[in-house]
Design a protein around this motif. Structure first.
Motif, PDB file in Angstrom:
ATOM      1  N   ARG A  15      -3.031  12.362 -10.720  1.00  0.00           N
ATOM      2  CA  ARG A  15      -3.028  11.809 -12.075  1.00  0.00           C
ATOM      3  C   ARG A  15      -4.446  11.845 -12.657  1.00  0.00           C
ATOM      4  NH1 ARG A  15       1.422  12.385 -10.720  1.00  0.00           N
ATOM      5  NH2 ARG A  15       3.239  11.007 -10.963  1.00  0.00           N
ATOM      6  N   PRO A  16      -5.097  13.008 -12.642  1.00  0.00           N
ATOM      7  CA  PRO A  16      -6.490  13.078 -13.117  1.00  0.00           C
ATOM      8  C   PRO A  16      -6.697  12.619 -14.559  1.00  0.00           C
ATOM      9  CG  PRO A  16      -5.570  15.281 -12.783  1.00  0.00           C
ATOM     10  CD  PRO A  16      -4.611  14.321 -12.149  1.00  0.00           C
ATOM     11  N   PRO A  17      -5.752  12.866 -15.495  1.00  0.00           N
ATOM     12  CA  PRO A  17      -6.000  12.366 -16.860  1.00  0.00           C
ATOM     13  C   PRO A  17      -6.121  10.844 -16.920  1.00  0.00           C
ATOM     14  CG  PRO A  17      -4.296  14.053 -16.889  1.00  0.00           C
ATOM     15  CD  PRO A  17      -4.518  13.683 -15.441  1.00  0.00           C
ATOM     16  N   LEU A  18      -5.305  10.145 -16.133  1.00  0.00           N
ATOM     17  CA  LEU A  18      -5.378   8.683 -16.129  1.00  0.00           C
ATOM     18  C   LEU A  18      -6.713   8.207 -15.575  1.00  0.00           C
ATOM     19  CD1 LEU A  18      -1.830   7.537 -14.939  1.00  0.00           C
ATOM     20  CD2 LEU A  18      -2.792   7.430 -17.239  1.00  0.00           C
ATOM     21  N   VAL A  19      -7.152   8.826 -14.483  1.00  0.00           N
ATOM     22  CA  VAL A  19      -8.442   8.441 -13.896  1.00  0.00           C
ATOM     23  C   VAL A  19      -9.571   8.754 -14.859  1.00  0.00           C
ATOM     24  CG1 VAL A  19     -10.031   8.821 -11.979  1.00  0.00           C
ATOM     25  CG2 VAL A  19      -7.573   8.746 -11.552  1.00  0.00           C
ATOM     26  N   ALA A  20      -9.489   9.893 -15.549  1.00  0.00           N
ATOM     27  CA  ALA A  20     -10.528  10.258 -16.518  1.00  0.00           C
ATOM     28  C   ALA A  20     -10.603   9.243 -17.648  1.00  0.00           C
ATOM     29  CB  ALA A  20     -10.256  11.655 -17.072  1.00  0.00           C
ATOM     30  N   GLU A  21      -9.448   8.777 -18.111  1.00  0.00           N
ATOM     31  CA  GLU A  21      -9.438   7.765 -19.170  1.00  0.00           C
ATOM     32  C   GLU A  21     -10.085   6.466 -18.698  1.00  0.00           C
ATOM     33  OE1 GLU A  21      -8.835   8.142 -22.182  1.00  0.00           O
ATOM     34  OE2 GLU A  21      -7.770  10.043 -22.244  1.00  0.00           O
ATOM     35  N   LEU A  22      -9.775   6.086 -17.468  1.00  0.00           N
ATOM     36  CA  LEU A  22     -10.358   4.869 -16.907  1.00  0.00           C
ATOM     37  C   LEU A  22     -11.879   4.985 -16.841  1.00  0.00           C
ATOM     38  CD1 LEU A  22      -9.518   2.148 -15.199  1.00  0.00           C
ATOM     39  CD2 LEU A  22     -10.404   3.528 -13.316  1.00  0.00           C
ATOM     40  N   LEU A  23     -12.379   6.119 -16.350  1.00  0.00           N
ATOM     41  CA  LEU A  23     -13.825   6.287 -16.217  1.00  0.00           C
ATOM     42  C   LEU A  23     -14.506   6.359 -17.582  1.00  0.00           C
ATOM     43  CD1 LEU A  23     -14.007   8.845 -13.255  1.00  0.00           C
ATOM     44  CD2 LEU A  23     -14.002   6.340 -13.194  1.00  0.00           C
ATOM     45  N   ALA A  24     -13.834   6.973 -18.556  1.00  0.00           N
ATOM     46  CA  ALA A  24     -14.402   7.016 -19.905  1.00  0.00           C
ATOM     47  C   ALA A  24     -14.466   5.615 -20.512  1.00  0.00           C
ATOM     48  CB  ALA A  24     -13.568   7.938 -20.792  1.00  0.00           C
ATOM     49  N   LEU A  25     -13.426   4.841 -20.279  1.00  0.00           N
ATOM     50  CA  LEU A  25     -13.430   3.464 -20.768  1.00  0.00           C
ATOM     51  C   LEU A  25     -14.554   2.668 -20.114  1.00  0.00           C
ATOM     52  CD1 LEU A  25     -12.109   1.169 -22.396  1.00  0.00           C
ATOM     53  CD2 LEU A  25     -10.601   0.771 -20.430  1.00  0.00           C
ATOM     54  N   GLY A  26     -14.725   2.850 -18.817  1.00  0.00           N
ATOM     55  CA  GLY A  26     -15.793   2.136 -18.116  1.00  0.00           C
ATOM     56  C   GLY A  26     -17.160   2.492 -18.653  1.00  0.00           C
ATOM     57  N   ALA A  27     -17.402   3.787 -18.906  1.00  0.00           N
ATOM     58  CA  ALA A  27     -18.691   4.216 -19.451  1.00  0.00           C
ATOM     59  C   ALA A  27     -18.937   3.594 -20.824  1.00  0.00           C
ATOM     60  CB  ALA A  27     -18.740   5.737 -19.532  1.00  0.00           C
ATOM     61  N   ALA A  28     -17.892   3.573 -21.651  1.00  0.00           N
ATOM     62  CA  ALA A  28     -18.032   2.987 -22.989  1.00  0.00           C
ATOM     63  C   ALA A  28     -18.282   1.481 -22.902  1.00  0.00           C
ATOM     64  CB  ALA A  28     -16.775   3.271 -23.816  1.00  0.00           C
ATOM     65  N   MET A  29     -17.618   0.813 -21.953  1.00  0.00           N
ATOM     66  CA  MET A  29     -17.823  -0.622 -21.795  1.00  0.00           C
ATOM     67  C   MET A  29     -19.236  -0.931 -21.306  1.00  0.00           C
ATOM     68  SD  MET A  29     -14.178  -1.926 -20.188  1.00  0.00           S
ATOM     69  CE  MET A  29     -14.769  -3.619 -20.103  1.00  0.00           C
ATOM     70  N   ARG A  30     -19.730  -0.118 -20.382  1.00  0.00           N
ATOM     71  CA  ARG A  30     -21.084  -0.359 -19.888  1.00  0.00           C
ATOM     72  C   ARG A  30     -22.116  -0.117 -20.987  1.00  0.00           C
ATOM     73  NH1 ARG A  30     -18.656   2.250 -15.491  1.00  0.00           N
ATOM     74  NH2 ARG A  30     -19.658   4.259 -15.939  1.00  0.00           N
ATOM     75  N   GLU A  31     -21.849   0.868 -21.829  1.00  0.00           N
ATOM     76  CA  GLU A  31     -22.757   1.121 -22.941  1.00  0.00           C
ATOM     77  C   GLU A  31     -22.759  -0.053 -23.919  1.00  0.00           C
ATOM     78  OE1 GLU A  31     -23.471   4.156 -26.691  1.00  0.00           O
ATOM     79  OE2 GLU A  31     -21.511   3.978 -25.734  1.00  0.00           O
TER      80      GLU A  31
END
Length: 239
Positions: free
Chosen positions: A83-99
């Protein structure tokens, strides 16, 4: 021997001067092994180690030292592969939250945080569905450790890289104000962490110059991913 001791041993052996393959060659073999179901892992690991012994004893020893992943770590590794798209979305969300957190942007942080919990829960449930599809169902209790691991990846760039590696051997725990403890968590520690090329670091680099609009887009994608994962989980339950 503990997971931490085994992964430390694997890394030490892979960095031995007696082999030119090093960490990257070990990571290639590990990527294959950690894509297997747990019931096949040990036999296949030992078989691969036996194959390598005649040509590269140090690499063979490193492969033999690779620890079998815990159930929750295996589920996360399967999500990365299936499920790479789901994991990619999670990591993108995390990066945006950390920013947003680094910029003290409370409005954006709240907006992004709104989708965090449903997305994490839906992805964890999807992990159970993937295990079922692979013919290796696991109990729902493992979902809690999967969720904790995903939460850690949201909060910490190195933890995100560890998740993205697909080589987890144990669950991660959110570190609060501290860094997430990755000791003994990744089969080949040299592939993640400071200076390693990881998805978490890449995502943060891409988010470094992002505007509020791009953060909103990340939130929108995360929300869609959460809905898609929930629908997939619902279909799996009805099947």
């Amino acid at each position: 021997m503990t997971h931490r001791a085994l992964t430390d041993r694997a890394q030490d052996v892979a960095r031995s001067p007696h082999t030119c393959h090093g960490v990257h060659m070990l990571a290639d073999v590990a990527t294959e092994l950690y894509g297997l179901t747990p019931d096949r892992f040990t036999a296949e690991r030992n078989r691969r180690a036996g194959e390598l012994r005649g040509s590269d004893r140090a690499l063979a020893d490193a492969v033999r030292a690779l620890p079998k992943p815990s159930t929750s770590a295996w589920l996360v590794d399967m999500l990365v592969r299936h499920r790479p798209p789901l994991v990619a979305e999670l990591l993108a969300l995390g990066a945006a939250m950390r920013e947003a957190q680094a910029d003290l942007d409370e409005v954006t942080l709240r907006r992004l945080g709104h989708d965090r919990r449903p997305l994490v829960g839906a992805i964890a449930r999807e992990g159970l569905a993937v295990a079922e599809q692979l013919g290796h169902p696991v109990g729902a209790g493992a979902a809690a450790e999967v969720e904790a691991t995903l939460q850690a990846a949201l909060a910490d760039a190195d933890a995100a890289s560890a998740v993205a590696s697909g080589l987890l051997v144990r669950a991660l725990a959110p570190g609060g104000f501290d860094r997430v403890d990755l000791d003994g968590a990744v089969a080949v520690p040299g592939v993640v962490g400071p200076g390693a090329a990881g998805a978490g670091a890449d995502a943060d680099a891409g988010a470094g110059g992002a505007s509020a609009a791009s953060a909103r887009e990340a939130a929108a994608r995360a929300a869609r991913a959460a809905r898609d994962a929930q629908r997939a989980a619902d279909r799996a339950e009805r099947a």
